[in-house]
Design a protein around this motif. Structure first.
Motif, PDB file in Angstrom:
ATOM      1  N   GLU A 116       0.736  -1.102   0.039  1.00  0.00           N
ATOM      2  CA  GLU A 116       0.046  -0.014   0.202  1.00  0.00           C
ATOM      3  C   GLU A 116       0.946   1.301  -0.149  1.00  0.00           C
ATOM      4  O   GLU A 116       2.036   1.281   0.683  1.00  0.00           O
ATOM      5  N   TYR A 117       0.332   2.217  -0.572  1.00  0.00           N
ATOM      6  CA  TYR A 117       1.277   3.593  -0.938  1.00  0.00           C
ATOM      7  C   TYR A 117       0.630   4.617  -0.576  1.00  0.00           C
ATOM      8  O   TYR A 117      -0.634   4.946  -0.908  1.00  0.00           O
ATOM      9  N   THR A 118       1.328   5.642  -0.364  1.00  0.00           N
ATOM     10  CA  THR A 118       0.657   7.088  -0.115  1.00  0.00           C
ATOM     11  C   THR A 118       1.777   7.860  -1.134  1.00  0.00           C
ATOM     12  O   THR A 118       2.699   7.775  -0.676  1.00  0.00           O
ATOM     13  N   ILE A 119       1.295   8.653  -1.810  1.00  0.00           N
ATOM     14  CA  ILE A 119       2.195   9.664  -2.533  1.00  0.00           C
ATOM     15  C   ILE A 119       1.655  11.003  -2.360  1.00  0.00           C
ATOM     16  O   ILE A 119       0.398  11.463  -2.839  1.00  0.00           O
ATOM     17  N   TRP A 120       2.329  12.046  -1.792  1.00  0.00           N
ATOM     18  CA  TRP A 120       2.083  13.488  -1.513  1.00  0.00           C
ATOM     19  C   TRP A 120       2.415  14.006  -3.007  1.00  0.00           C
ATOM     20  O   TRP A 120       3.787  14.222  -3.111  1.00  0.00           O
ATOM     21  N   VAL A 121       1.584  14.751  -3.706  1.00  0.00           N
ATOM     22  CA  VAL A 121       2.050  15.235  -5.146  1.00  0.00           C
ATOM     23  C   VAL A 121       2.372  16.657  -4.721  1.00  0.00           C
ATOM     24  O   VAL A 121       1.332  17.441  -4.076  1.00  0.00           O
ATOM     25  N   LEU A 122       3.514  17.265  -4.793  1.00  0.00           N
ATOM     26  CA  LEU A 122       3.924  18.503  -4.390  1.00  0.00           C
ATOM     27  C   LEU A 122       3.889  19.485  -5.388  1.00  0.00           C
ATOM     28  O   LEU A 122       3.811  19.249  -6.451  1.00  0.00           O
ATOM     29  N   GLU A 123       3.535  20.798  -4.955  1.00  0.00           N
ATOM     30  CA  GLU A 123       3.329  21.808  -5.908  1.00  0.00           C
ATOM     31  C   GLU A 123       4.485  22.664  -5.439  1.00  0.00           C
ATOM     32  O   GLU A 123       4.724  23.327  -4.469  1.00  0.00           O
ATOM     33  N   GLY A 124       5.270  23.159  -6.598  1.00  0.00           N
ATOM     34  CA  GLY A 124       6.474  24.311  -6.289  1.00  0.00           C
ATOM     35  C   GLY A 124       7.444  24.125  -7.528  1.00  0.00           C
ATOM     36  O   GLY A 124       7.171  23.625  -8.384  1.00  0.00           O
ATOM     37  N   PRO A 125       8.557  24.410  -7.259  1.00  0.00           N
ATOM     38  CA  PRO A 125       9.724  24.471  -8.287  1.00  0.00           C
ATOM     39  C   PRO A 125      10.000  23.070  -8.487  1.00  0.00           C
ATOM     40  O   PRO A 125       9.945  21.947  -8.007  1.00  0.00           O
ATOM     41  N   SER A 126      10.612  22.807  -9.662  1.00  0.00           N
ATOM     42  CA  SER A 126      10.918  21.624 -10.463  1.00  0.00           C
ATOM     43  C   SER A 126      12.119  21.241  -9.430  1.00  0.00           C
ATOM     44  O   SER A 126      13.099  21.845  -9.235  1.00  0.00           O
ATOM     45  N   LEU A 127      12.484  19.945  -9.202  1.00  0.00           N
ATOM     46  CA  LEU A 127      13.698  19.396  -8.394  1.00  0.00           C
ATOM     47  C   LEU A 127      14.057  18.314  -9.684  1.00  0.00           C
ATOM     48  O   LEU A 127      13.602  17.263 -10.060  1.00  0.00           O
ATOM     49  N   VAL A 128      15.338  18.531 -10.085  1.00  0.00           N
ATOM     50  CA  VAL A 128      16.085  17.691 -11.082  1.00  0.00           C
ATOM     51  C   VAL A 128      17.359  17.209 -10.532  1.00  0.00           C
ATOM     52  O   VAL A 128      18.185  18.113  -9.948  1.00  0.00           O
ATOM     53  N   ARG A 129      17.553  16.030 -10.797  1.00  0.00           N
ATOM     54  CA  ARG A 129      18.768  15.402 -10.253  1.00  0.00           C
ATOM     55  C   ARG A 129      19.977  15.556 -11.263  1.00  0.00           C
ATOM     56  O   ARG A 129      19.572  15.363 -12.651  1.00  0.00           O
ATOM     57  N   HIS A 130      21.179  16.138 -10.898  1.00  0.00           N
ATOM     58  CA  HIS A 130      22.211  16.531 -11.488  1.00  0.00           C
ATOM     59  C   HIS A 130      23.364  15.670 -11.015  1.00  0.00           C
ATOM     60  O   HIS A 130      23.497  15.561  -9.769  1.00  0.00           O
ATOM     61  N   PRO A 131      24.338  15.167 -11.827  1.00  0.00           N
ATOM     62  CA  PRO A 131      25.667  14.675 -11.292  1.00  0.00           C
ATOM     63  C   PRO A 131      26.068  15.591 -10.090  1.00  0.00           C
ATOM     64  O   PRO A 131      26.311  16.729 -10.634  1.00  0.00           O
ATOM     65  N   ASP A 132      26.519  15.129  -8.962  1.00  0.00           N
ATOM     66  CA  ASP A 132      27.351  15.837  -8.172  1.00  0.00           C
ATOM     67  C   ASP A 132      28.583  15.553  -7.958  1.00  0.00           C
ATOM     68  O   ASP A 132      28.722  14.084  -7.438  1.00  0.00           O
ATOM     69  N   ALA A 133      29.616  16.091  -8.208  1.00  0.00           N
ATOM     70  CA  ALA A 133      30.970  15.995  -8.351  1.00  0.00           C
ATOM     71  C   ALA A 133      31.508  15.504  -6.953  1.00  0.00           C
ATOM     72  O   ALA A 133      32.515  14.613  -6.820  1.00  0.00           O
ATOM     73  N   GLU A 134      31.170  16.171  -5.937  1.00  0.00           N
ATOM     74  CA  GLU A 134      31.652  15.937  -4.606  1.00  0.00           C
ATOM     75  C   GLU A 134      30.983  14.535  -4.055  1.00  0.00           C
ATOM     76  O   GLU A 134      31.944  13.834  -3.256  1.00  0.00           O
ATOM     77  N   THR A 135      29.994  13.910  -4.559  1.00  0.00           N
ATOM     78  CA  THR A 135      29.701  12.661  -3.830  1.00  0.00           C
ATOM     79  C   THR A 135      29.627  11.427  -4.911  1.00  0.00           C
ATOM     80  O   THR A 135      29.526  10.302  -4.655  1.00  0.00           O
ATOM     81  N   GLY A 136      29.447  11.938  -6.404  1.00  0.00           N
ATOM     82  CA  GLY A 136      29.419  10.759  -7.307  1.00  0.00           C
ATOM     83  C   GLY A 136      28.026  10.435  -7.309  1.00  0.00           C
ATOM     84  O   GLY A 136      27.577   9.558  -8.362  1.00  0.00           O
ATOM     85  N   LEU A 137      26.799  11.112  -6.754  1.00  0.00           N
ATOM     86  CA  LEU A 137      25.377  10.859  -6.717  1.00  0.00           C
ATOM     87  C   LEU A 137      24.736  11.890  -7.815  1.00  0.00           C
ATOM     88  O   LEU A 137      25.339  12.967  -8.046  1.00  0.00           O
ATOM     89  N   LYS A 138      23.701  11.322  -8.221  1.00  0.00           N
ATOM     90  CA  LYS A 138      22.644  12.230  -8.959  1.00  0.00           C
ATOM     91  C   LYS A 138      21.909  12.773  -7.815  1.00  0.00           C
ATOM     92  O   LYS A 138      20.877  12.264  -7.185  1.00  0.00           O
ATOM     93  N   LEU A 139      22.192  14.286  -7.602  1.00  0.00           N
ATOM     94  CA  LEU A 139      21.519  14.915  -6.591  1.00  0.00           C
ATOM     95  C   LEU A 139      20.694  16.201  -6.905  1.00  0.00           C
ATOM     96  O   LEU A 139      20.791  16.590  -8.172  1.00  0.00           O
ATOM     97  N   TRP A 140      19.713  16.676  -6.236  1.00  0.00           N
ATOM     98  CA  TRP A 140      19.058  17.735  -6.512  1.00  0.00           C
ATOM     99  C   TRP A 140      19.913  18.989  -6.528  1.00  0.00           C
ATOM    100  O   TRP A 140      20.732  18.990  -5.901  1.00  0.00           O
ATOM    101  N   GLN A 141      19.974  19.697  -7.673  1.00  0.00           N
ATOM    102  CA  GLN A 141      20.838  20.823  -7.937  1.00  0.00           C
ATOM    103  C   GLN A 141      20.339  21.889  -6.833  1.00  0.00           C
ATOM    104  O   GLN A 141      18.976  22.077  -6.886  1.00  0.00           O
TER     105      GLN A 141
END
Length: 143
Positions: A116-141
């Motif tokens: 069973e799931y619940t998804i809170w659909v949020l309203e606001g700015p876009s969140l886009v994952r980009h490569p992060d040089a410090e961690t090697g992960l794709k994180l929100w810019q």
């Protein structure tokens, strides 16, 4: 930091045998969710999880090839740079038949027994994952 409001809340159930990531991604695509927060509970038939090795900057995968309870499931929905498809980032804590806990980053191949799931659909700015040089992960810019 970004500020969001809750546009709507979706509550549903995944089918037995569903791949948990693909199914949640399908829900996100069907409802055009650009940014959301996910919470779930239930059980899996098997799980593919990963732990991020910070020194090597790689995910270490492991499989729990037995039924397990979803003790906690939490994640988010956003986009990855260069893609218009929703990206579901999900972590699970699972309990096995002996009461031990396993957890990590969810990978494709995690099969639902009941969920069973619940998804809170949020309203606001876009969140886009980009490569992060410090961690090697794709994180929100940072905004």
């Amino acid at each position: 930091m970004a500020e969001f409001g809750v546009r709507r809340v979706l509550v549903g159930r995944l089918r037995r045998g569903d791949d948990i990531l693909a199914a949640l991604g399908g829900v996100a695509a069907q409802h055009a969710i650009a940014v959301g927060w996910v919470q779930l509970l239930g059980a899996v038939e098997r799980a593919r999880l990963a732990f991020y090795d910070q020194s090597e900057r790689v995910y270490r995968e492991f499989t729990l090839d037995e039924p397990a309870e979803i003790l906690a499931g939490t994640g988010n929905i956003s986009r990855t740079a260069g893609s218009e498809s929703p990206f579901v980032h999900l972590h699970l804590t699972l309990g096995d038949r002996q009461g031990r806990a396993w957890g990590g980053h969810v990978l494709e191949g995690t099969r639902v027994f009941a969920c069973e799931y619940t998804i809170w659909v949020l309203e606001g700015p876009s969140l886009v994952r980009h490569p992060d040089a410090e961690t090697g992960l794709k994180l929100w810019q940072p905004g």
